[in-house]
Design a protein around this motif. Structure first.
Motif, PDB file in Angstrom:
ATOM      1  N   TRP A  69      -9.886   5.692  -8.939  1.00 37.71           N
ATOM      2  CA  TRP A  69     -11.318   5.507  -8.713  1.00 37.71           C
ATOM      3  C   TRP A  69     -12.046   5.972  -9.958  1.00 37.71           C
ATOM      4  O   TRP A  69     -11.857   7.089 -10.423  1.00 37.71           O
ATOM      5  N   GLU A 112     -16.871  -1.338  -5.530  1.00 37.92           N
ATOM      6  CA  GLU A 112     -17.203  -0.050  -4.931  1.00 37.92           C
ATOM      7  C   GLU A 112     -16.252   0.261  -3.791  1.00 37.92           C
ATOM      8  O   GLU A 112     -15.700  -0.634  -3.155  1.00 37.92           O
ATOM      9  N   HIS A 113     -16.080   1.547  -3.530  1.00 45.78           N
ATOM     10  CA  HIS A 113     -15.192   1.999  -2.462  1.00 45.78           C
ATOM     11  C   HIS A 113     -15.652   1.395  -1.138  1.00 45.78           C
ATOM     12  O   HIS A 113     -16.841   1.405  -0.819  1.00 45.78           O
ATOM     13  N   PRO A 114     -14.739   0.853  -0.325  1.00 41.98           N
ATOM     14  CA  PRO A 114     -15.146   0.196   0.925  1.00 41.98           C
ATOM     15  C   PRO A 114     -15.743   1.151   1.955  1.00 41.98           C
ATOM     16  O   PRO A 114     -16.462   0.715   2.846  1.00 41.98           O
ATOM     17  N   GLU A 115     -15.480   2.449   1.828  1.00 42.06           N
ATOM     18  CA  GLU A 115     -16.025   3.420   2.781  1.00 42.06           C
ATOM     19  C   GLU A 115     -17.143   4.250   2.173  1.00 42.06           C
ATOM     20  O   GLU A 115     -17.503   5.302   2.704  1.00 42.06           O
ATOM     21  N   GLY A 116     -17.690   3.814   1.050  1.00 42.80           N
ATOM     22  CA  GLY A 116     -18.837   4.477   0.441  1.00 42.80           C
ATOM     23  C   GLY A 116     -18.516   5.692  -0.403  1.00 42.80           C
ATOM     24  O   GLY A 116     -19.432   6.383  -0.849  1.00 42.80           O
ATOM     25  N   GLU A 117     -17.240   5.970  -0.663  1.00 39.22           N
ATOM     26  CA  GLU A 117     -16.870   7.087  -1.533  1.00 39.22           C
ATOM     27  C   GLU A 117     -17.345   6.776  -2.947  1.00 39.22           C
ATOM     28  O   GLU A 117     -17.528   5.622  -3.313  1.00 39.22           O
ATOM     29  N   PRO A 118     -17.540   7.802  -3.778  1.00 44.55           N
ATOM     30  CA  PRO A 118     -17.979   7.537  -5.152  1.00 44.55           C
ATOM     31  C   PRO A 118     -16.911   6.826  -5.974  1.00 44.55           C
ATOM     32  O   PRO A 118     -15.720   7.029  -5.771  1.00 44.55           O
TER      33      PRO A 118
END
Length: 166
Positions: A69, A112-118
């Motif tokens: 990431w 972008e991360h699918p679960e909203g992580e940075p």
């Protein structure tokens, strides 16, 4: 829309620290590799894929299972290389070699991360039309500034079973 299932089987990810030329700056080089099975996965015992023979559209954006990431603001001078190769064209139910159809070259995008992580991770985009079940090898190399890495991705799953002895 994808009418064919797509499964990614990742190989172990390789991370190295390299010195860029001619500037001499250190960068993180990450090599991702694996197989994308389109339509069906091969039988674990025989290696043969199912004989389904019909035209199916493929358009899949899949996060690499072991993606790192990255900080999107630090990716200004990132370099990405992607290659793919046809691995298997199984026989059809009529016992003839199946037609592949058309697969566009694989594309790599940061999403972008699918679960909203940075951070953003690496997605492999596969598209085209297939007539048989197909295996496509992929290799993605990312050369990024050291500070671009927010967190490391999960390790690729180990293959099931014991290795064969020689």
């Amino acid at each position: 829309m994808t009418e064919a299932a797509v499964h990614l089987d990742a190989q172990p990810r390789i991370d190295t620290l390299v010195t860029g030329f001619p500037a001499g700056d250190q960068k993180l080089r990450t090599d991702y590799a694996g197989v994308a099975w389109l339509g069906d996965q091969p039988d674990a015992e025989s290696g043969i894929m199912g004989p389904e023979y019909r035209r199916r559209p493929v358009e899949s954006r899949l996060f690499l299972p072991d993606t790192h990431w990255y900080d999107v603001d630090a990716l200004d001078d990132v370099e990405v290389q992607v290659t793919g190769g046809l691995l298997q064209i199984p026989a059809t139910a009529q016992q003839t070699q199946g037609l592949v159809g058309s697969l566009a070259e694989p594309v790599v995008e940061f999403f972008e991360h699918p679960e909203g992580e940075p951070g953003v991770g690496i997605c492999l985009w596969l598209r085209g039309d297939i007539f048989s079940n197909v295996g496509l090898t992929y290799r993605v190399t990312v050369l990024a500034p050291r500070g671009a890495l927010l967190r490391t991705g999960d390790a690729a799953a180990e293959p099931a079973g014991e290795p064969d002895s020689i």
